[in-house]
Write an enzyme that holds these catalytic residues in place. Structure first.
Site, PDB file in Angstrom:
ATOM      1  CG  ASP A   1      -8.044  14.512   9.373  1.00 13.70           C
ATOM      2  OD1 ASP A   1      -8.552  13.453   8.923  1.00 13.70           O
ATOM      3  OD2 ASP A   1      -8.457  15.086  10.399  1.00 13.70           O
ATOM      4  CB  ALA A   2      -4.054  10.887   9.336  1.00 12.15           C
ATOM      5  N   GLY A   3      -7.510  10.720   9.264  1.00  9.68           N
ATOM      6  CA  GLY A   3      -8.645   9.900   9.679  1.00  9.68           C
ATOM      7  C   GLY A   3      -9.579   9.589   8.511  1.00  9.68           C
TER       8      GLY A   3
ATOM      9  CG  ASP B   1     -15.251  10.218   5.282  1.00  8.91           C
ATOM     10  OD1 ASP B   1     -14.498  10.598   4.370  1.00  8.91           O
ATOM     11  OD2 ASP B   1     -16.053   9.278   5.148  1.00  8.91           O
TER      12      ASP B   1
ATOM     13  CG  ASN C   1     -13.473  13.028   0.196  1.00 12.45           C
ATOM     14  OD1 ASN C   1     -13.726  12.733  -0.980  1.00 12.45           O
ATOM     15  ND2 ASN C   1     -13.912  12.320   1.217  1.00 12.45           N
ATOM     16  CB  THR C   2     -17.309  16.077  -2.239  1.00 10.50           C
ATOM     17  OG1 THR C   2     -18.720  16.187  -1.983  1.00 10.50           O
ATOM     18  CG2 THR C   2     -17.071  15.241  -3.482  1.00 10.50           C
ATOM     19  CG  HIS C   3     -18.714  11.639   3.224  1.00 10.17           C
ATOM     20  ND1 HIS C   3     -18.520  10.354   2.782  1.00 10.17           N
ATOM     21  CD2 HIS C   3     -19.540  11.551   4.294  1.00 10.17           C
ATOM     22  CE1 HIS C   3     -19.193   9.520   3.558  1.00 10.17           C
ATOM     23  NE2 HIS C   3     -19.821  10.224   4.485  1.00 10.17           N
TER      24      HIS C   3
ATOM     25  NE  ARG D   1      -4.060   1.808   0.723  1.00 13.21           N
ATOM     26  CZ  ARG D   1      -5.351   1.757   0.486  1.00 13.21           C
ATOM     27  NH1 ARG D   1      -5.907   0.627   0.129  1.00 13.21           N
ATOM     28  NH2 ARG D   1      -6.093   2.820   0.567  1.00 13.21           N
TER      29      ARG D   1
HETATM   30  C1  GRF Z   1     -20.282  11.196  -4.502  1.00 11.06           C
HETATM   31  O1  GRF Z   1     -21.612  11.275  -4.048  1.00 11.06           O
HETATM   32  C2  GRF Z   1     -19.330  11.066  -3.358  1.00 11.06           C
HETATM   33  O2  GRF Z   1     -19.744  11.737  -2.210  1.00 11.06           O
HETATM   34  C3  GRF Z   1     -19.338   9.588  -3.133  1.00 11.06           C
HETATM   35  O3  GRF Z   1     -19.349   9.050  -4.421  1.00 11.06           O
HETATM   36  C4  GRF Z   1     -20.043   9.920  -5.277  1.00 11.06           C
HETATM   37  C5  GRF Z   1     -19.214  10.124  -6.509  1.00 11.06           C
HETATM   38  O4  GRF Z   1     -20.024  10.383  -7.587  1.00 11.06           O
HETATM   39  N1  GRF Z   1     -18.211   9.175  -2.326  1.00 11.06           N
HETATM   40  P1  GRF Z   1     -19.406  10.742  -9.013  1.00 11.06           P
HETATM   41  O5  GRF Z   1     -18.408   9.673  -9.381  1.00 11.06           O
HETATM   42  O6  GRF Z   1     -18.774  12.099  -8.935  1.00 11.06           O
HETATM   43  O7  GRF Z   1     -20.583  10.733  -9.931  1.00 11.06           O
END
Ligand code: GRF
Length: 205
Positions: free
Chosen positions: A146-148, A150, A112-114, A70
């Site tokens: 960060d290292a965690g 989300d 990151n988007t979650h 990894r």
């Molecule tokens: C997003 O909703 C993100 O939060 C999640 O996966 C999705 C990615 O969608 N982890 P896309 O590949 O940008 O359509």
């Protein structure tokens, strides 16, 4: 005075790439202040790579399985991203946790988007977990990694209602619409205006 050069974005993906496509669309307006200089993925054959190719954006793939450890994967990914000298690195549906090398190089500018309202429902099944819990409001969180898992400082959050007849699919799609708009708006603001982080509080001046 001439406009400053657009900020350089590297976007990491693992799937359909709808967030990536929203960013590509936004960058077609020079006033947005950024351009996507490369797209990286952890797997081949995903629609997001096709979106990048259609926009003439260079791509690279680093699959964990192609590396002995990894750590070796993390070093390779870091080197690939470094080649493009990004001002901001964006995980947009990238389903891998990066390691220490990557964070040492980009931890101050990796976001990151979650698809959940953190700190609730971290991990890869945000909408499913939110639905199972029975929450009435779901949403998306944009944050510095960060290292965690989300756990990093939050840049922005957006909420959507959970409806009585929602399935994982319908809730996921409702979240994604709001999530894409949030991502586009805040990436633009970050690159145009800069930011500070103090005691976890992210401020865009
Ligand atoms: C997003 O909703 C993100 O939060 C999640 O996966 C999705 C990615 O969608 N982890 P896309 O590949 O940008 O359509």
């Amino acid at each position: 005075m001439t406009d400053p050069a657009p900020a350089r974005l590297v976007v990491l993906i693992s799937g359909s790439g709808s967030n990536l496509q929203a960013l590509i669309n936004a960058t077609s307006d020079s006033a947005y202040g950024a351009r996507v200089v490369a797209v990286g993925a952890d797997r081949d054959g995903i629609a997001g790579l096709d979106h990048a190719a259609a926009a003439d954006i260079p791509t690279f793939v680093d699959s964990v399985k192609d590396y002995e450890t990894r750590e070796a994967w993390d070093r390779a990914l870091t080197a690939h991203v470094e080649q493009y000298q990004p001002d901001l690195v964006i995980s947009a549906g990238f389903l891998k946790l990066v390691g220490a090398h990557f964070l040492a190089a980009f931890g101050d500018r990796y976001i990151n988007t979650h698809n959940a309202l953190l700190p609730a429902f971290p991990g890869i099944h945000g909408p499913r977990d939110a639905l199972a819990y029975g929450v009435k409001i779901a949403g998306a969180t944009l944050f510095f990694v960060d290292a965690g898992v989300d756990t990093g400082p939050i840049i922005a959050q957006v909420s959507v209602p959970v409806l009585d007849d929602d399935t994982e699919e319908t809730l996921t799609e409702r979240i994604k619409v709001a999530e894409r708009a949030q991502l586009v708006e805040h990436v633009g603001r970050l690159v145009r205006e800069g930011w500070t982080i103090e005691n976890r509080k992210v401020r865009i001046p």
